[in-house]
Enzyme design. Structure first.
Site, PDB file in Angstrom:
ATOM      1  CE1 TYR A  36       1.174  13.749  24.333  1.00  0.00           C
ATOM      2  CE2 TYR A  36      -0.859  14.357  23.213  1.00  0.00           C
ATOM      3  CZ  TYR A  36      -0.200  13.794  24.294  1.00  0.00           C
ATOM      4  OH  TYR A  36      -0.922  13.275  25.342  1.00  0.00           O
ATOM      5  N   GLY A  37       4.518  17.738  20.887  1.00  0.00           N
ATOM      6  CA  GLY A  37       5.580  18.327  20.089  1.00  0.00           C
ATOM      7  C   GLY A  37       6.047  17.481  18.933  1.00  0.00           C
ATOM      8  CG  ASN A  70       7.960   7.861  17.905  1.00  0.00           C
ATOM      9  OD1 ASN A  70       8.321   8.521  18.870  1.00  0.00           O
ATOM     10  ND2 ASN A  70       6.711   7.437  17.759  1.00  0.00           N
ATOM     11  CE  LYS A  95      20.569  36.330  -0.728  1.00  0.00           C
ATOM     12  NZ  LYS A  95      21.363  37.055   0.282  1.00  0.00           N
ATOM     13  CG  HIS A 154      18.785  29.979 -19.853  1.00  0.00           C
ATOM     14  ND1 HIS A 154      18.261  29.497 -21.028  1.00  0.00           N
ATOM     15  CD2 HIS A 154      19.471  31.095 -20.199  1.00  0.00           C
ATOM     16  CE1 HIS A 154      18.633  30.283 -22.031  1.00  0.00           C
ATOM     17  NE2 HIS A 154      19.370  31.253 -21.542  1.00  0.00           N
TER      18      HIS A 154
END
Length: 420
Positions: free
Chosen positions: A102-103, A228, A318, A330
């Protein structure tokens, strides 16, 4: 002859409780769409084919999954049995097993699904249910067994009397079928008064045909939790976060405060690395041994840190590689950067990697010392043993063994505010 192994992902249902313009299934859990998580799990169990049954807002689901799955459209949402019926024409020519997922049940483990499939195959069962034992079974269908433990049927809670409601074994909704038995039986299911065809009715239908039905009790009930509304979405985020953090801790990583540490999937961390509080590590990162990360660190996608690296307080990196023993202690940002061994990045330093159109790289050689408050304007390369004076803005390459100073000489004008 090789048997087929097919996964069907039910992704036609929606939930008004999400209170959203988006399909429930494309909301993200820990950075990844619910339905994508389920399809990726299906791919990991080495299925020959993944089929996704879509319905309302199907375009959003298909935009997420793209061409990694075959699509079948359920034009009218008339229950789980009706949804699976839409796939039967595709299954009629197959011979093997089909697992139904189930998704909106996104954190089921591949190992659990593999156990379900193995039991179905090895014990020659027409249907194998994944069940759970719950002290609070409210809201779930109950598993009805006979005196010798055989599964007889599933009774939904709204049809259950007090005796049935006291049963603690519940239905997860995840099943593995022998394809031939499924095709033979599912067409016998009758609609309810509201027009819905429920897949749970197939248990009794198979039993009436004297087909063998089995059940596997899941070891960790959190695997079958569904979404849900946004409250449940947040609950599953906490469950998944703790699952990932626990994995790393058991593999030799110290996490000082698991409540505030967010380590995403597909992250590798070496032994004896310490993760301080309020740290986030995004996917596709590799961190070596004996590193120190945080507090308040943000390690974004595609970073590689060698052994004995320190990424300190309020640092963001990144798409950056940091070689052995280097430190970004820092208040710094290093993006699209290669940092050599034994480098120290001073407080408040940044790589200016974006020119408004494109991203550019900064390369810092071995044993460099970058003074505090330095701007490195990419593309730029610093050789080995470079010293950059604090407060500099570096726009040109710097050769090995050089001192770079890029700031105006200080001028002091005395008496500027003296009163005559």
């Amino acid at each position: 002859m090789k048997k087929d192994k097919i996964a069907i992902v039910m992704a036609a249902g929606e939930s008004k409780a999400m209170n959203s313009k988006k399909s429930k299934l494309v909301h993200k859990l820990y950075g990844k769409e619910l339905v994508l998580r389920v399809v990726e799990t299906a791919e990991k169990i080495d299925c020959d084919e993944v089929i996704t049954v879509v319905g309302d807002k199907k375009e959003q689901v298909m935009d997420v999954l793209k061409d990694r799955t075959k699509y079948i459209v359920q034009e009218k949402v008339l229950g789980t049995g009706h949804a699976l019926l839409q796939a039967i024409p595709t299954l009629e020519s197959k011979d093997g097993q089909v697992v139904v997922l189930y998704g909106d049940v996104p954190i089921i483990r591949k190992e659990t699904i593999e156990k379900l499939i193995d039991k179905n195959r090895n014990e020659r069962e027409a249907m194998t249910l994944l069940t759970a034992i719950s002290d609070n079974p409210t809201g779930y269908g109950r598993i009805i067994r006979n005196d010798v433990g055989e599964v007889l049927e599933i009774i939904e809670e709204n049809q259950a009397d007090s005796e049935v409601k006291a049963i603690k074994e519940i239905n997860s909704g995840i099943y593995c079928f022998d394809i031939k038995a499924l095709v033979e039986t599912i067409k016998d299911l009758k609609p309810k008064d509201n027009g819905e065809i429920l897949l749970t009715d197939i248990v009794k239908a198979m039993k009436d045909k004297n087909l063998k039905i089995g059940a596997l009790i899941v070891e960790d009930n959190t695997e079958i939790l569904g979404v849900n509304d946004r409250v449940q979405l947040e609950l599953l985020s906490r469950v998944l976060k703790m699952r990932i953090n626990t994995y790393h801790m058991l593999n030799g990583v110290t996490i000082e405060d698991s409540d505030t540490t967010y380590i995403y999937e597909d992250v590798k961390i070496g032994k004896d690395t310490v993760i301080h509080p309020n740290t986030t590590i995004k996917p596709d990162c590799v961190i070596g041994e004996d590193c120190e990360i945080g507090p308040n660190a943000y390690i974004r996608e595609k970073c590689v840190l060698a052994d004995k690296v320190k990424i300190g307080n309020c640092v963001e990196i990144k798409k950056t590689t940091v070689a052995y023993g280097s430190k970004v202690p820092h208040l710094s940002y290093m993006g699209d950067c290669e940092i050599g061994t034994g480098v120290n990045i001073g407080c408040g330093s940044i790589t200016c990697n974006y020119d408004g159109v494109n991203k550019h790289k900064t390369i810092i050689g071995d044993n460099c010392f970058i003074g505090s408050n330095t701007n490195l304007v990419a593309p730029v390369t610093l050789g080995d043993n470079v010293l950059v004076a604090a407060g500099s803005t570096i726009t040109e390459d710097v050769a090995d063994d050089s001192l770079a100073i890029a700031r105006q000489r200080q001028v002091v004008k005395e008496g500027w505010n003296s009163k005559k």
